[in-house]
Design a protein around this motif. Structure first.
Motif, PDB file in Angstrom:
ATOM      1  N   ILE A 259     -15.248  31.491   6.302  1.00 35.49           N
ATOM      2  CA  ILE A 259     -15.027  32.937   6.445  1.00 35.49           C
ATOM      3  C   ILE A 259     -13.564  33.215   6.791  1.00 35.49           C
ATOM      4  CG2 ILE A 259     -15.595  34.931   7.895  1.00 35.49           C
ATOM      5  CD1 ILE A 259     -18.445  33.602   8.155  1.00 35.49           C
ATOM      6  N   LEU A 260     -13.008  32.414   7.680  1.00 41.26           N
ATOM      7  CA  LEU A 260     -11.614  32.606   8.061  1.00 41.26           C
ATOM      8  C   LEU A 260     -10.661  32.341   6.903  1.00 41.26           C
ATOM      9  CD1 LEU A 260     -11.821  31.011  11.607  1.00 41.26           C
ATOM     10  CD2 LEU A 260     -11.172  33.372  11.126  1.00 41.26           C
ATOM     11  N   LEU A 261     -11.003  31.403   6.022  1.00 40.70           N
ATOM     12  CA  LEU A 261     -10.159  31.170   4.840  1.00 40.70           C
ATOM     13  C   LEU A 261     -10.128  32.412   3.948  1.00 40.70           C
ATOM     14  CD1 LEU A 261     -11.157  27.506   3.929  1.00 40.70           C
ATOM     15  CD2 LEU A 261      -8.874  28.290   4.604  1.00 40.70           C
ATOM     16  N   ALA A 262     -11.267  33.078   3.811  1.00 43.44           N
ATOM     17  CA  ALA A 262     -11.291  34.319   3.025  1.00 43.44           C
ATOM     18  C   ALA A 262     -10.443  35.391   3.702  1.00 43.44           C
ATOM     19  CB  ALA A 262     -12.731  34.802   2.857  1.00 43.44           C
ATOM     20  N   LYS A 263     -10.550  35.500   5.006  1.00 46.41           N
ATOM     21  CA  LYS A 263      -9.790  36.518   5.724  1.00 46.41           C
ATOM     22  C   LYS A 263      -8.293  36.200   5.744  1.00 46.41           C
ATOM     23  CE  LYS A 263     -13.284  38.568   8.673  1.00 46.41           C
ATOM     24  NZ  LYS A 263     -13.491  39.240   9.966  1.00 46.41           N
ATOM     25  N   PHE A 264      -7.968  34.924   5.703  1.00 48.57           N
ATOM     26  CA  PHE A 264      -6.557  34.544   5.719  1.00 48.57           C
ATOM     27  C   PHE A 264      -5.831  35.043   4.477  1.00 48.57           C
ATOM     28  CE2 PHE A 264      -2.853  31.876   6.282  1.00 48.57           C
ATOM     29  CZ  PHE A 264      -2.777  31.745   7.656  1.00 48.57           C
ATOM     30  N   GLU A 265      -6.565  35.219   3.384  1.00 49.69           N
ATOM     31  CA  GLU A 265      -5.962  35.703   2.139  1.00 49.69           C
ATOM     32  C   GLU A 265      -5.383  37.111   2.296  1.00 49.69           C
ATOM     33  OE1 GLU A 265      -5.631  34.012  -0.860  1.00 49.69           O
ATOM     34  OE2 GLU A 265      -6.227  32.307   0.387  1.00 49.69           O
ATOM     35  N   ILE A 266      -5.940  37.893   3.206  1.00 45.29           N
ATOM     36  CA  ILE A 266      -5.465  39.271   3.399  1.00 45.29           C
ATOM     37  C   ILE A 266      -4.800  39.460   4.752  1.00 45.29           C
ATOM     38  CG2 ILE A 266      -7.175  40.253   1.826  1.00 45.29           C
ATOM     39  CD1 ILE A 266      -8.807  41.051   4.336  1.00 45.29           C
ATOM     40  N   PHE A 267      -4.571  38.355   5.465  1.00 42.83           N
ATOM     41  CA  PHE A 267      -4.102  38.443   6.846  1.00 42.83           C
ATOM     42  C   PHE A 267      -2.733  39.119   6.960  1.00 42.83           C
ATOM     43  CE2 PHE A 267      -2.547  36.080  10.807  1.00 42.83           C
ATOM     44  CZ  PHE A 267      -3.168  36.966  11.666  1.00 42.83           C
ATOM     45  N   GLU A 268      -1.784  38.711   6.169  1.00 43.82           N
ATOM     46  CA  GLU A 268      -0.444  39.306   6.292  1.00 43.82           C
ATOM     47  C   GLU A 268      -0.449  40.782   5.898  1.00 43.82           C
ATOM     48  OE1 GLU A 268       3.112  37.302   6.336  1.00 43.82           O
ATOM     49  OE2 GLU A 268       2.385  35.548   5.246  1.00 43.82           O
ATOM     50  N   GLU A 269      -1.237  41.130   4.892  1.00 40.58           N
ATOM     51  CA  GLU A 269      -1.367  42.540   4.525  1.00 40.58           C
ATOM     52  C   GLU A 269      -1.926  43.345   5.695  1.00 40.58           C
ATOM     53  OE1 GLU A 269      -4.384  45.392   2.007  1.00 40.58           O
ATOM     54  OE2 GLU A 269      -4.505  43.214   1.768  1.00 40.58           O
TER      55      GLU A 269
END
Length: 386
Positions: A259-269
């Motif tokens: 789940i965190l890998l998916a969220k990391f994709e949008i983290f900087e945004e």
């Protein structure tokens, strides 16, 4: 591929949620499901490949060699202290104005938390009072000063330069409590790389949060990293069943890592959006209520946006009446918690004052500008009536 767009979201007029994870979940739903399904297929539910992938991404993001996933932010603090060898007879200096986990982790390794006051403008640990607290402990001669745990409150990095100088003078290890601040930075240094060891949390409402409990320890010290990896898994090294240390069950679940890998994709945004919301609040509320100061060069992860008011309780009631979410972080300074009643008391006036005046208002990357403006308008209306 995760969509970076934010679809229009219907919001009931006048209602602004304090936290709203459902909007984010709708944006990343397909990627999250695909990653969870992948874990269900390979079946490595403990320390599966997603954990290693996440650890590599966290370390690279923070600019450190090691990131080790663990079971929660509280466990990250406790395991980190165990890795440092902190224990009975040791004094660990912690801010009095923060969540109970910081001091609780110190007690869990049978060390003694020594409460330090915070700065009245940044709300973070006050280096001047840290000097005073260390001197008091050294003069008493009962405890050995071992470590200091600055907390990056609400996402704002503490003053690690000043704290580091004091720690070096007294032989203390600086252990960063970055539970709220992963994604923040000071100049070119990111949270996770500002202290020899840092702990963060992936509780669902954090800037980078999973769908359960989770956390991580970050460090540039190979020996600390090896100790943490051993301690999080019953004190075992590798795949053997011989305990070389007295460890705990403190591993990050593979599904949470996915789940965190998916969220990391949008983290900087999302960090950029949090910063934009914070700046909008700054502009609309400056001079109306008290704001947490952000020193030049400091970028907060904005886990929370917290204001202060001498009429905090009345303001809270007014926001409740308008359907605007809010919360009290934190209502009671740590030295007044029953759990820490046996810890020696020091004068901590700023922490006590903040506990009476702080109020956190809605902050999440899916807030619309219109919602932020409604919050600002409600607070300004209250201020105009006072």
């Amino acid at each position: 591929m995760v969509s970076q767009s934010r679809p229009a979201v219907a919001v009931a007029p006048g209602r602004v949620a304090f936290f709203d994870l459902q909007r984010q979940q709708r944006r990343i739903h397909d990627d999250v499901r695909a990653r969870i399904d992948s874990v269900l297929v390979h079946g490595q539910f403990i320390l599966g490949p997603e954990v290693e992938q996440l650890e590599a991404k966290l370390a690279a993001f923070a600019g450190v060699p090691h990131a080790i996933g663990v079971s929660s932010g509280r466990d990250a603090l406790m395991i980190g202290l165990m890795a440092l060898g902190v224990g009975p007879g040791d004094a660990v200096f912690v801010p009095a104005f923060t969540f109970a986990a910081t001091a609780g982790a110190v007690c869990s390794v049978n060390a003694t938390p020594v409460f330090v006051d915070v700065d009245a403008t940044t709300f973070n640990l006050d280096p001047a009072d840290l000097e005073r607290a260390i001197a008091e402990v050294e003069a008493a001669g009962v405890l050995k000063p071992r470590a200091v745990i600055p907390v990056d409150l609400y996402g704002l990095p503490a003053d690690y330069e000043a704290i580091g100088r004091i720690a070096a003078k007294h032989g203390l290890t600086v252990f960063s409590d970055a539970a709220q601040s992963f994604g923040g930075r000071a100049g070119n240094r990111r949270v996770g790389g500002m202290a020899p060891i840092s702990a963060t949390s992936f509780y669902p409402t954090k800037p980078l949060g999973c769908y359960g409990d989770g956390g991580a320890i970050l460090t540039d010290d190979d020996r600390i990293a090896e100790a943490v990896r051993t301690l999080r898994s019953h004190g075992r090294q590798g795949t053997g069943d011989v305990a070389v240390r007295n460890g705990i069950t403190g591993r990050l679940d593979t599904i949470q890592a996915a789940i965190l890998l998916a969220k990391f994709e949008i983290f900087e945004e999302e960090l950029a959006r949090r910063e934009a919301i914070a700046r909008r609040y700054d502009a609309g509320l400056s001079g109306v209520v008290g704001l947490q100061a952000r020193p030049e060069g400091m970028v907060s992860a904005s886990a929370l946006y917290t204001i202060t008011s001498d009429r905090r309780d009345a303001l809270k009631a007014a926001l409740d009446a308008e359907g605007i979410g809010n919360a009290l972080f934190y209502r009671v300074a740590l030295h007044h918690h029953p759990a820490f009643a046996e810890v020696g008391k020091r004068p901590l006036p700023v922490s006590e004052r903040l506990a009476e005046t702080v109020l956190s208002i809605p902050m999440n990357p899916d807030l619309t500008d219109e919602e932020v403006d409604r919050v600002i308008a409600a607070i300004r209306r209250f201020a105009d009536m006072v």
